[in-house]
Each structure stands twice: as C-alpha cells, then as structure tokens.
Enzyme design. Structure first.
Site, PDB file in Angstrom:
ATOM      1  CB  VAL A   1      -0.963   0.001   1.213  1.00 28.47           C
ATOM      2  CG1 VAL A   1      -1.801   1.273   1.228  1.00 28.47           C
ATOM      3  CG2 VAL A   1      -1.858  -1.234   1.190  1.00 28.47           C
TER       4      VAL A   1
ATOM      5  CB  ILE B   1     -15.617   0.011  -0.726  1.00 33.15           C
ATOM      6  CG1 ILE B   1     -15.282  -1.208  -1.590  1.00 33.15           C
ATOM      7  CG2 ILE B   1     -17.100   0.347  -0.798  1.00 33.15           C
ATOM      8  CD1 ILE B   1     -15.964  -2.491  -1.128  1.00 33.15           C
TER       9      ILE B   1
ATOM     10  CD  GLU C   1      -1.233 -12.151   3.800  1.00 33.11           C
ATOM     11  OE1 GLU C   1      -0.040 -12.314   4.084  1.00 33.11           O
ATOM     12  OE2 GLU C   1      -1.751 -11.049   3.584  1.00 33.11           O
TER      13      GLU C   1
ATOM     14  CE  LYS D   1     -10.761  -5.647   6.398  1.00 36.90           C
ATOM     15  NZ  LYS D   1     -10.542  -6.620   5.315  1.00 36.90           N
TER      16      LYS D   1
HETATM   17  N1  HSE Z   1      -6.667  -9.755   3.906  1.00 37.06           N
HETATM   18  C1  HSE Z   1      -7.779  -8.922   3.620  1.00 37.06           C
HETATM   19  C2  HSE Z   1      -8.713  -9.619   2.652  1.00 37.06           C
HETATM   20  C3  HSE Z   1      -7.441  -7.590   3.045  1.00 37.06           C
HETATM   21  O1  HSE Z   1      -8.483 -10.774   2.270  1.00 37.06           O
HETATM   22  O2  HSE Z   1      -9.699  -9.024   2.294  1.00 37.06           O
HETATM   23  C4  HSE Z   1      -6.925  -6.648   4.067  1.00 37.06           C
HETATM   24  O3  HSE Z   1      -7.851  -6.428   5.080  1.00 37.06           O
END
Ligand code: HSE
Length: 437
Positions: free
Chosen positions: A21, A140, A194, A209
């Site tokens: 980022v 978004i 990952e 979130k």
């Molecule tokens: N790892 C997250 C995802 C993105 O797979 O959406 C970063 O929050």
C-alpha cells in the site's frame, strides 16, 4: 478553464511503512502532485518514509527513507500516514503523532478495533484529525458515508462481505464443489491467500472490520473482543451443496445489528460467521476477492457499497482520499468529524442474538422420525419454517430451516438432535441470513 489560486504553505506528510500500500501511496503522491495541490489548496509534500530496511525500497528517493519513525513524526510534519499494520509499534507512534497535534491517516484495522478509543481521545485532546477509510473494505468509500453522509439517519443494520480471501475461497468452493482444504491450497498458490492465512480464514480480519463498522453505525465503542467470530475452516463441500440445493450461497458475513427489546431497550449485536443467503440477495452475487457491504437505515432504506477490498492501488486510493481531506482541513484551519460514541449501547452476547438455522440431517426413514426431530425443536421453543425430506433407501435426507430464535436455543436444539438415535449424521448446520424471518 478557471485560474488556479496560488498554493499555500505545503502540507508536510510522513509515511510510516512502505509495503504494497505504501509504495502505491508514494507513487500516487508523486504522479498526482499538481492535482493534489489544486484540490487541497497547498502542495502535499512527502517529507519522509519510515521503513525497517531502507535498502529494500529503490522506488522511494533515498533521501526520504529513514529507520527512525519516532524521529520523523517528531520533525516538522503535519500529517502522519500509517500503513505498517499490527498493534505495535503503530499504536505508540500514532499516539505520539496525535498528542503532538499531527493529523493521522491510517489503514490499520487491528489497531482501530482494539485501541480506537485511546487514539480518538488523543486526537480530541490535541484537536487533530484521525481518518481511516482504508481500514475497512479497501477502496470502497464506506466509512465516510457512515461517519458523515448517514450522520443524520438511524442505521439499523450493516451486513457485508469484508474479507476478499475468504470470499474468493467460498466462491471457488461454490463453483467447483471442491473441499475447503483443496480450495485454500489453490488460493494460496494463486496469491489470494497469505502463506499464514489465519487472520483471514479464522475471521480475525473481518471481526476487526466489523468492530469498526459497528462503532460508526451505532455511535458506540465496539472492540474486536466484542465481536462473535467464526471463520470458514469448518465450511464443508456438503454445506455449500446444501445451500445450492435451496437456492442459497454460503458467504462469510460481518453483521452489525441494532437490537430493540420488548421494553424498547436497545443493544447491538456484532458477529462474523459463515451464513447461507438467498442467491437473489445482492451480496450473493459478490464473487472472487471483491467486498460489498449492505447498509440499512431508517430514512435512507437499503444501500449497497461494492468494490475492491484489498490490494496496493485500491487501498492507496482510500488513503489518498483521507490525506486530501485532512490536508484540506489543515489548510482552512478546521477539523473533520470526531469520535461519536455517545449512544454507548451494550453489546449483546451471541447466545441472545436472534438468528435462523439451516440444519441438514441424514435420518432413519421410518415412522415417527420426523416427529422426534420436530419435538426437539418445539422443546427449545424454536419454530420451524421449512422442512424437506427425501427418502434414500433405508435413510432419508431431512432439511429443516427455522424461524428466528435465540442463537443459544438453536445451538442446544442441534446438539440434542445430533444425539438422537434416529439421526445418522448431522450433514450441515449453518445460519441463514438475508431473508424474512
Ligand atoms: N486480507 C484482507 C482480505 C485484506 O483478504 O480481504 C486486508 O484487510
């Protein structure tokens, strides 16, 4: 074309972290320098980039790189942009920045979900801005609508797909019929998951979130620890197939709801878990690594936000939007919205949250079996909405979808049914969302 006004004193920016980022933030700041100056009313000048290994960042002019993040914050900078992630050292660095009156832009969901209150208090004490659009659902625009556009409305529900990795896996399972393990392996090979997928597949990322979304939607401090969390590792090919048969899709949902009890008392429930939703629901059509969030508010009605929830450039877009906002505030000498947690609603435990279950069973196909199963639902005061039975030789497949009931009652019902001698196997148990209860 109208004449541009002469630009004021530069807004000096420190960047903490320069991964996927951060690299895009540096690129956009450079490529769009003239437009940003015009939009802000002053040049937006990147004065330093704090990284751990300066020799790994050839894309950044060497004179900007430093390993001394605290020193950079302490220097003559107006705005600190943080894209390091994780709790420490980000927490200490951002508290120092806010206490010194520097505006902060951060993409750090884990930090906000755990220590948001502390950061907001520091921001309030010095009158600094704290913006974090990139922390939820990447590109978004979602937090600004919740924080500002809907500030005059009463939000009742926020339900969304806020993790791209798990949505990619569930979409692929739905498309191929493959198992979770096979699909995760494929997602890892393709770079969608990952090497250590825990934060995504176990729902930690989505829970952070959800805490941020609930805090903004309900003007209440909600932390990650308040969020009921279940990941997707236990979703089976049978669950996905059962959903398909009933015209539903399995999604990992973050659900934030305003609950009103019989006496008019209010609370919130915040949860992350896999659920079946009707294929006709707008969230069911969100496939691959995309994110989408469905917001319901009393006056606005239903709103849907959709787009790329991760990735360097999409997330940098949200960071730059925040950077322009805080820079504009500094140029005019104003401030953006502060924390709004005045409602201070309690967070209801998952067991007391009303949900609906889909239960798919293999049972013995003989008289009285359906009655035995139905009796367990009745015993727990769980009302049945749909029953489907199909005979297969000596066995039958029995699908029950309930009406809304307390989650703990539904859980106890399933536990007891699993122990009935006539039940050969509990094939699939999953919550149902997105339809009338
Ligand atoms: N790892 C997250 C995802 C993105 O797979 O959406 C970063 O929050």
């Amino acid at each position: 074309m109208s004449e541009r006004k002469p630009a004021g004193r530069p807004v000096r920016v420190a960047l903490l972290g320069c991964g996927t980022v951060g690299t895009e933030v540096v690129r956009l700041l450079h490529e769009q320098a003239d437009d940003l100056t015009a939009r802000v009313g002053a040049p937006v000048e990147l004065v330093g980039v704090a990284v751990r290994r300066p020799n790994k960042h050839r894309e950044v002019p060497a004179e900007l790189l430093t390993t001394d993040a605290a020193g950079l914050i302490d220097s003559d900078v107006d705005v600190v942009v943080e894209v390091i992630g994780g709790i420490e050292p980000a927490r200490t660095l951002l508290l120092a920045a806010l206490r010194a009156g520097k505006s902060v832009v951060t993409a750090n969901k884990a930090l906000l979900a755990e220590h948001g209150g502390e950061l907001f208090e520091a921001a309030d004490a010095s009158g600094a801005d704290l913006y974090f659009e990139a922390a939820v659902a990447g590109a978004i625009p979602l937090l600004r609508p919740l924080r500002e556009s809907l500030a005059g409305d009463r939000i009742t529900r926020v339900m969304g797909i806020v993790n791209g990795t798990t949505n990619f896996i569930l979409s692929a399972m739905d498309g191929t019929g493959a198992s979770y393990a096979e699909t995760l392996e494929e997602a890892t090979q393709l770079g969608y998951a990952e090497a250590d997928p825990t934060a995504d597949v176990d729902g930690f990322d989505a829970a952070a979130k959800a805490a941020i979304l609930a805090s903004l939607a309900f003007h209440t401090r909600v932390t990650a620890a308040d969020v009921h969390r279940e990941g997707i590792a236990s979703v089976t090919a049978a669950d996905v197939a059962a959903a398909r048969e009933l015209g539903r899709a399995v999604k990992l949902l973050a659900i934030c709801e305003r609950e009103v009890d019989e006496t008019g008392g209010e609370a919130v429930s915040v949860r992350v878990h896999p659920a079946m939703i009707p294929r006709s629901h707008p969230l069911a059509g969100v496939n691959g690594a995309f994110n989408a969030v469905f917001v319901e508010a009393e006056a606005a009605g239903q709103l849907m936000f959709y787009g790329q929830g991760a990735g360097g450039a999409p997330t940098a877009s949200a960071v730059l939007g925040d950077l322009v906002a805080v820079a504009r505030n500094r140029v005019v000498g104003g401030r953006g919205p502060r924390e709004s947690a005045y409602a201070d609603l309690s967070v209801r435990p998952m067991g007391q949250t009303p949900t609906r279950y889909h239960v798919s069973l293999d049972v013995a196909d003989r008289s009285g079996v359906l009655a035995q199963v139905a009796a367990v639902f009745a015993e727990h005061d769980v009302s049945i909405a749909v029953v489907r039975q199909q005979g297969r030789g000596e066995d039958a497949s029995l699908v029950v979808v309930t009406h809304s009931a307390q989650d703990s009652a539904l859980q106890s019902t399933v536990d007891k049914i699993a122990g009935l001698p006539v039940v050969r196997e509990v094939v699939s148990v999953m919550r149902v969302e997105g339809e009338e209860s």
